[in-house]
Motif scaffolding. Structure first.
Motif, PDB file in Angstrom:
ATOM      1  N   SER A 424      98.322 -30.078  -9.880  1.00 56.19           N
ATOM      2  CA  SER A 424      96.985 -29.454 -10.259  1.00 56.19           C
ATOM      3  C   SER A 424      96.106 -29.066  -9.319  1.00 56.19           C
ATOM      4  CB  SER A 424      96.376 -30.477 -11.234  1.00 56.19           C
ATOM      5  OG  SER A 424      97.383 -30.801 -12.272  1.00 56.19           O
ATOM      6  N   VAL A 425      95.298 -28.067  -9.336  1.00 53.20           N
ATOM      7  CA  VAL A 425      94.541 -27.507  -8.339  1.00 53.20           C
ATOM      8  C   VAL A 425      93.103 -27.170  -8.763  1.00 53.20           C
ATOM      9  CG1 VAL A 425      96.514 -26.425  -6.949  1.00 53.20           C
ATOM     10  CG2 VAL A 425      95.485 -25.176  -8.959  1.00 53.20           C
ATOM     11  N   GLU A 426      92.168 -27.273  -7.897  1.00 51.75           N
ATOM     12  CA  GLU A 426      90.714 -26.697  -7.938  1.00 51.75           C
ATOM     13  C   GLU A 426      90.373 -25.911  -6.962  1.00 51.75           C
ATOM     14  OE1 GLU A 426      88.557 -30.346  -8.135  1.00 51.75           O
ATOM     15  OE2 GLU A 426      89.387 -31.177  -6.594  1.00 51.75           O
ATOM     16  N   THR A 427      89.209 -25.342  -7.057  1.00 53.64           N
ATOM     17  CA  THR A 427      89.027 -24.065  -5.970  1.00 53.64           C
ATOM     18  C   THR A 427      88.638 -24.961  -4.500  1.00 53.64           C
ATOM     19  OG1 THR A 427      87.430 -23.122  -7.550  1.00 53.64           O
ATOM     20  CG2 THR A 427      87.072 -22.507  -5.344  1.00 53.64           C
ATOM     21  N   LEU A 428      88.621 -26.068  -4.393  1.00 57.87           N
ATOM     22  CA  LEU A 428      88.553 -26.471  -3.047  1.00 57.87           C
ATOM     23  C   LEU A 428      89.740 -26.430  -2.320  1.00 57.87           C
ATOM     24  CD1 LEU A 428      86.826 -27.851  -0.889  1.00 57.87           C
ATOM     25  CD2 LEU A 428      87.473 -30.083  -1.966  1.00 57.87           C
ATOM     26  N   ASP A 429      91.017 -26.603  -3.054  1.00 59.81           N
ATOM     27  CA  ASP A 429      92.435 -26.463  -2.636  1.00 59.81           C
ATOM     28  C   ASP A 429      92.598 -25.019  -1.936  1.00 59.81           C
ATOM     29  OD1 ASP A 429      93.522 -28.946  -3.479  1.00 59.81           O
ATOM     30  OD2 ASP A 429      93.123 -28.187  -5.259  1.00 59.81           O
ATOM     31  N   LEU A 430      92.028 -23.936  -2.643  1.00 58.06           N
ATOM     32  CA  LEU A 430      92.040 -22.660  -1.868  1.00 58.06           C
ATOM     33  C   LEU A 430      91.224 -22.620  -0.665  1.00 58.06           C
ATOM     34  CD1 LEU A 430      93.015 -19.808  -2.400  1.00 58.06           C
ATOM     35  CD2 LEU A 430      91.082 -19.423  -3.648  1.00 58.06           C
ATOM     36  N   VAL A 431      90.018 -23.137  -0.959  1.00 59.92           N
ATOM     37  CA  VAL A 431      89.031 -23.124   0.547  1.00 59.92           C
ATOM     38  C   VAL A 431      89.900 -24.017   1.628  1.00 59.92           C
ATOM     39  CG1 VAL A 431      87.167 -23.991   1.602  1.00 59.92           C
ATOM     40  CG2 VAL A 431      86.976 -23.049  -0.936  1.00 59.92           C
ATOM     41  N   ARG A 432      90.589 -24.967   1.190  1.00 59.23           N
ATOM     42  CA  ARG A 432      91.121 -25.677   2.566  1.00 59.23           C
ATOM     43  C   ARG A 432      92.597 -24.815   2.890  1.00 59.23           C
ATOM     44  NH1 ARG A 432      90.879 -31.172  -0.949  1.00 59.23           N
ATOM     45  NH2 ARG A 432      89.047 -31.959  -0.024  1.00 59.23           N
ATOM     46  N   ALA A 433      93.039 -24.093   2.059  1.00 57.57           N
ATOM     47  CA  ALA A 433      94.404 -23.516   2.647  1.00 57.57           C
ATOM     48  C   ALA A 433      93.559 -22.238   3.297  1.00 57.57           C
ATOM     49  CB  ALA A 433      94.949 -22.929   1.309  1.00 57.57           C
ATOM     50  N   VAL A 434      92.642 -21.742   3.081  1.00 59.72           N
ATOM     51  CA  VAL A 434      92.137 -20.319   3.719  1.00 59.72           C
ATOM     52  C   VAL A 434      91.753 -21.136   5.061  1.00 59.72           C
ATOM     53  CG1 VAL A 434      90.249 -18.708   3.974  1.00 59.72           C
ATOM     54  CG2 VAL A 434      91.426 -19.257   2.037  1.00 59.72           C
ATOM     55  N   GLU A 435      91.193 -22.055   5.277  1.00 56.71           N
ATOM     56  CA  GLU A 435      90.855 -22.758   6.613  1.00 56.71           C
ATOM     57  C   GLU A 435      91.951 -23.008   7.321  1.00 56.71           C
ATOM     58  OE1 GLU A 435      88.400 -26.329   5.443  1.00 56.71           O
ATOM     59  OE2 GLU A 435      86.818 -25.027   4.844  1.00 56.71           O
ATOM     60  N   HIS A 436      92.939 -23.528   6.817  1.00 58.43           N
ATOM     61  CA  HIS A 436      94.310 -23.899   7.544  1.00 58.43           C
ATOM     62  C   HIS A 436      94.964 -22.682   7.919  1.00 58.43           C
ATOM     63  CE1 HIS A 436      94.275 -28.207   6.915  1.00 58.43           C
ATOM     64  NE2 HIS A 436      94.373 -28.247   5.524  1.00 58.43           N
ATOM     65  N   ALA A 437      94.865 -21.673   7.164  1.00 59.57           N
ATOM     66  CA  ALA A 437      95.577 -20.497   7.558  1.00 59.57           C
ATOM     67  C   ALA A 437      94.929 -19.664   8.495  1.00 59.57           C
ATOM     68  CB  ALA A 437      95.980 -19.493   6.179  1.00 59.57           C
ATOM     69  N   SER A 438      93.566 -19.590   8.380  1.00 59.37           N
ATOM     70  CA  SER A 438      92.654 -18.739   9.359  1.00 59.37           C
ATOM     71  C   SER A 438      91.654 -19.170  10.102  1.00 59.37           C
ATOM     72  CB  SER A 438      91.927 -17.765   8.108  1.00 59.37           C
ATOM     73  OG  SER A 438      90.998 -18.646   7.549  1.00 59.37           O
ATOM     74  N   GLY A 439      91.509 -20.452  10.037  1.00 62.30           N
ATOM     75  CA  GLY A 439      90.393 -21.274  10.643  1.00 62.30           C
ATOM     76  C   GLY A 439      88.949 -20.717  10.306  1.00 62.30           C
ATOM     77  N   ARG A 440      88.765 -20.204   9.222  1.00 56.98           N
ATOM     78  CA  ARG A 440      87.552 -19.859   8.554  1.00 56.98           C
ATOM     79  C   ARG A 440      86.870 -20.811   7.639  1.00 56.98           C
ATOM     80  NH1 ARG A 440      86.574 -13.421   7.710  1.00 56.98           N
ATOM     81  NH2 ARG A 440      84.353 -14.594   7.420  1.00 56.98           N
ATOM     82  N   ASN A 441      85.860 -21.336   7.539  1.00 54.15           N
ATOM     83  CA  ASN A 441      85.330 -21.895   6.694  1.00 54.15           C
ATOM     84  C   ASN A 441      84.633 -21.189   5.603  1.00 54.15           C
ATOM     85  OD1 ASN A 441      83.809 -23.458   5.108  1.00 54.15           O
ATOM     86  ND2 ASN A 441      82.953 -24.724   6.685  1.00 54.15           N
ATOM     87  N   LEU A 442      85.260 -20.861   4.369  1.00 54.84           N
ATOM     88  CA  LEU A 442      84.576 -20.203   3.357  1.00 54.84           C
ATOM     89  C   LEU A 442      83.954 -20.685   2.200  1.00 54.84           C
ATOM     90  CD1 LEU A 442      87.514 -17.166   3.208  1.00 54.84           C
ATOM     91  CD2 LEU A 442      85.133 -17.137   4.398  1.00 54.84           C
ATOM     92  N   ARG A 443      83.490 -22.111   2.471  1.00 48.91           N
ATOM     93  CA  ARG A 443      82.692 -22.815   1.360  1.00 48.91           C
ATOM     94  C   ARG A 443      81.569 -21.799   0.869  1.00 48.91           C
ATOM     95  NH1 ARG A 443      84.543 -28.717   1.658  1.00 48.91           N
ATOM     96  NH2 ARG A 443      86.250 -28.234   3.116  1.00 48.91           N
TER      97      ARG A 443
END
Length: 851
Positions: A424-443
């Motif tokens: 089960s996922v929430e928006t924060l899981d997507l944010v963390r994945a982007v951070e891991h894949a790109s190094g960018r904090n998109l909060r």
């Protein structure tokens, strides 16, 4: 209600009495559900045994509470056959365990139950006097919380379990459910189907379908791909579902994660309540999407098929933790519709699809309400399934694609899916994945675009300063800005070319043109003035290539600049934006550019939008341009031309429309022409419109267009034909169109309003065809008569959550309209009359100028 920079009064999404919704506490983890089902299609009854295996989460668990609506429980037993105590209260079933469970301890129990005439969740379809051609079918639709109507369960998306079904049906019928078909046995006069799914799903993704179906089988690599339709619709099934394997291949390559289930099937059922439902491995589709060869010229099932297939990753492999996070299901599936369109038809089609998302969302934002995409203020989960959840979220994902860049975006999507499989996922899981894949904090990105309602409303202008060799670019955010509504933060890309291309290239994508210089400017204030160094006046300035920023934009530029964009920019959205501005300008330069684009633009979407822009001008030169374009080859462009011609009440417009309304290769062109012909109020229209009510076409497309035309005609003779098409027994699409036509006719024909209103209120409570009932509510809202309020109040307080919110919104709008002062209405009438007088005067001046 219009959206402009001076207002903060968007209607709130939360209706009166709404409370914040949160997920339930969990004492047990549901591990597996097994159903033994005996559907009786004639009696509209289901007998079942639901066996559930759970594991205690907390210590000392002595009972479990399941959702169970209208289920007749005959007994509950444990795995050894011993009877267990149970009780039913407030649509819940409480099962007491034989002994308290310790943390981590497992327990299995079986509930024997039956349900007759279920209110929702399970639907029985059968022939009847009004519809003798209906097939005999039963099917389920469990989203969002309707599984509880056909088996006892923890009916919440955050609860996931493996699933198996045994379905016993009369011999000759086919039964379908999630997972692999393990066995099919004939026992006397019955057939027994056994399905098993070894991967976890949520209750809303479970499925049961029974009926007569013909199967078609395909493959995507090693994955079997099948679809099932009524035997007489096999060719239509191929047209509708034939690209499924291709879609699966595209999605696997884009996501970088294989299709998650061992097989994939689609089954088209009659009278389905929605377009499709992404039940794990076993999608249910509406048979309304099955279409003939003639309709196929400008209608496609591909968006629906792609949407439901994308859900197998986004919704099934990864499931939203609760309904407030449903954008992680629906926005992704909407975005992937466009992803397949890009792979199949090219970049221009992709961008135009995204533009459609933006327009659909903005319409809801301005006319209905504004809300954040993630929102836990709702009465019922179904209330969230709107244009914010689907289209705005899809456009935000397109924007994220532009923000991250192609490679990083898809790497982030892969990381998000890979890290959260079967979770089960929430928006924060997507944010963390982007951070891991790109190094960018998109909060900040999700806070602004997902957790906040609205969008930037921009005006943009630029001018070349020859003395300083600067391009001065002014960007202003026009929406209301204050402490609670700060300016939006985003990056705007600008392209500069010293030489303009001779013509727009098709499907160019986002890469710079030859010789193009790209600049990125950061927007984070209410107004910016940028001074961009250039070596000379640019021949073409490209604003936001790829249209990545979710926005409304008014481009303020001379007609020569706009014409250059329309003639040369490869981005279809930029050309459309220029065309809209040129139509408002109306100069000779604008007229010539628009005429050329209408006939010659390489993309039908631009032609269609040019036609729409020309129609809105209501100018004589625009009428001539549209009349000369009724033969444009692409049926979707031709349809737009026909619709635009309805903006003139003139013999010239009617003469251009009559041939299209009489016959065209496209059903949809004929329908658009018939509606537009009614708007012309031409004396020849009535007989043709009545005659075309009998024109045979897929989904009654032509007849529906004729009904809309009759309503626009404002002729009292049309009312009987409209009301006759509303009655139960008429084809469902025709009934829905007739209800819309009735609402419009009531607004135009004061003397017929009571008659029409009586007919609508008389059938508003009829829930036999759900989409027809929604159309009736919409028609009552369109009429705006306070006499509809009692029936709307009754529907708002009724048992169907799918109907309650539309009824409540309709009542609110009618009440708001009734409070408007009579003087205001008179002023608006006077203003409309003045506008019409000015338009006629402008037409006469233009005619004199041409002489």
């Amino acid at each position: 209600m219009r959206s402009d920079g001076l207002r903060l009064d968007h209607r709130p999404f939360a209706l009166p009495g709404t409370r914040a919704q949160y997920g339930p506490d969990r004492s047990v983890d549901v591990l597996h559900v097994d159903l033994e089902l005996h559907p009786d299609l004639q009696r509209r009854r289901l007998d079942g045994i639901c066996t559930t295996r759970v594991e205690a989460i907390a210590g000392t668990v002595d009972a479990v509470v399941l959702d169970a609506v209208d289920l007749q429980i005959s007994g509950v037993r444990d795995e050894h056959g011993a009877a267990l105590e149970f009780s039913q209260r407030e649509q819940r079933l409480r099962v007491a365990f034989a002994r308290p469970l310790a943390r981590g301890e497992r327990y299995e129990f079986s509930v024997a139950y039956a349900v007759e005439q279920p209110r929702r969740g399970l639907y029985f379809i059968a022939p009847e006097t009004a519809y003798p051609e209906r097939p005999l079918q039963a099917w389920t639709q469990s989203q969002d919380t309707d599984a509880r109507h056909w088996f006892p369960c923890v009916d919440y998306p955050g609860e996931r379990f493996t699933f198996s079904t045994t379905i016993v049906v009369p011999k000759g019928l086919f039964a379908y459910s999630n997972g692999r078909l393990i066995s099919r046995l004939d026992e006397g006069e019955q057939s027994v189907f056994r399905y098993e799914l070894e991967y976890p799903l949520s209750s809303y993704l479970t499925s049961l379908v029974v009926g007569e179906f013909a199967a078609h089988h395909d493959r995507c690599g090693e994955v079997p791909v099948s679809w099932y339709v009524e035997p007489a619709r096999a060719e239509d099934g191929e047209r509708s579902f034939g690209k499924t394997a291709q879609m699966m291949d595209v999605f696997q390559r884009r996501i970088g994660v294989p299709y998650p289930f061992p097989l994939y099937g689609q089954i088209a059922v009659h009278d389905f309540t929605f377009g499709g439902m992404e039940n794990s491995s076993a999608t249910t589709q509406t048979d309304r999407t099955l279409h003939d060869q003639r309709a196929h010229a400008d209608f496609s099932s591909d968006p629906l098929v792609a949407h439901e297939l994308a859900h197998q990753w986004f919704g099934d492999l990864l499931t939203c933790r609760d309904w407030s996070q449903a954008w992680l299901n629906e926005s992704f599936a909407t975005f992937f519709e466009a992803v397949f369109r890009e792979a199949d038809l090219g970049w221009d089609e992709y961008l135009y699809d995204v533009l459609g998302m933006v327009k659909s969302y903005v319409r809801e934002d301005s006319e209905r309400y504004r809300r954040p995409i993630v929102c836990n203020l709702y009465r019922e989960p179904i209330d969230l399934f709107d244009r914010h959840l689907y289209e705005k979220g899809g456009a935000v994902l397109h924007m994220l694609r532009g923000e991250l860049g192609e490679e990083v975006f898809w790497r982030s999507i892969n990381r998000y899916v890979s890290d959260n499989q079967w979770q089960s996922v929430e928006t924060l899981d997507l944010v963390r994945a982007v951070e891991h894949a790109s190094g960018r904090n998109l909060r900040w990105f999700t806070d602004q675009w997902i957790e906040r309602g609205g969008h930037p409303d921009l005006s943009l202008s630029y001018a070349y300063d020859d003395a300083q060799q600067l391009l001065k670019l002014r960007v202003k955010q026009k929406q209301a800005i204050d402490a609670e509504h700060p300016p939006y933060r985003f990056t705007l890309e600008i392209g500069l070319l010293a030489e303009r291309p001779a013509a727009p290239a098709r499907d160019h994508g986002t890469a710079p043109l030859s010789g193009e210089r790209r600049l990125r400017v950061q927007i984070d204030e209410a107004e910016h003035l940028f001074a961009l160094p250039v070596s000379g006046e640019p021949a073409l300035v490209r604003i936001d290539p790829g249209n990545f920023v979710l926005k409304t934009l008014a481009l303020e530029a001379p007609p020569e600049v706009l014409a250059a964009i329309l003639r040369a920019d490869p981005d279809p959205v930029s050309r459309i934006r220029a065309a809209k501005a040129l139509a408002a300008d109306g100069s000779r330069v604008a007229v010539e550019a628009l005429r050329a684009a209408l006939l010659e633009d390489p993309f039908w979407g631009v032609q269609a939008e040019v036609a729409d822009a020309l129609g809105e001008t209501r100018a004589p030169w625009a009428l001539e341009a549209l009349s000369a374009a009724t033969g444009v080859p692409h049926p979707k462009a031709r349809r737009a031309v026909a619709a635009a011609l309805g903006n003139w009440r003139s013999v010239r417009a009617a003469e251009a429309l009559l041939p299209l309304a009489g016959e065209d290769a496209s059903y949809f062109v004929m329908a658009a022409a018939l509606e537009a012909l009614g708007k012309t109020r031409d004396g020849r229209a009535f007989e043709l419109l009545v005659r075309q009510l009998q024109y045979p076409s897929w989904a009654q497309v032509v007849a529906c267009g004729a009904l809309r035309g009759l309503a626009e005609l404002a002729d009292e003779r049309a009312v009987s034909a409209i009301l006759d098409s509303m009655v139960y027994g008429r084809p469902e699409p025709l009934r829905r169109a007739a209800l819309g036509a009735a609402g419009r006719a009531a607004a135009l024909l004061e003397r017929q309003r009571t008659r029409i209103l009586d007919a609508l209120t008389a059938q508003a409570d009829d829930a036999r065809q759900f989409l027809v009932q929604l159309a009736c509510i919409a028609a009552l809202e369109a009429i705006g008569d306070v006499r509809a309020l009692p029936v709307l109040a009754r529907l708002e307080g009724g048992e169907d959550p799918r109907v309650r919110r539309p009824a409540a919104e309709a009542a609110i709008k009618i009440q708001e309209g009734s409070r408007k002062p009579v003087e205001l209405a008179r002023l608006r009438d006077d203003l409309d009359a003045l506008k019409e007088e000015n338009r006629r005067l402008r037409e006469r001046i233009e005619e004199l100028a041409r002489r």
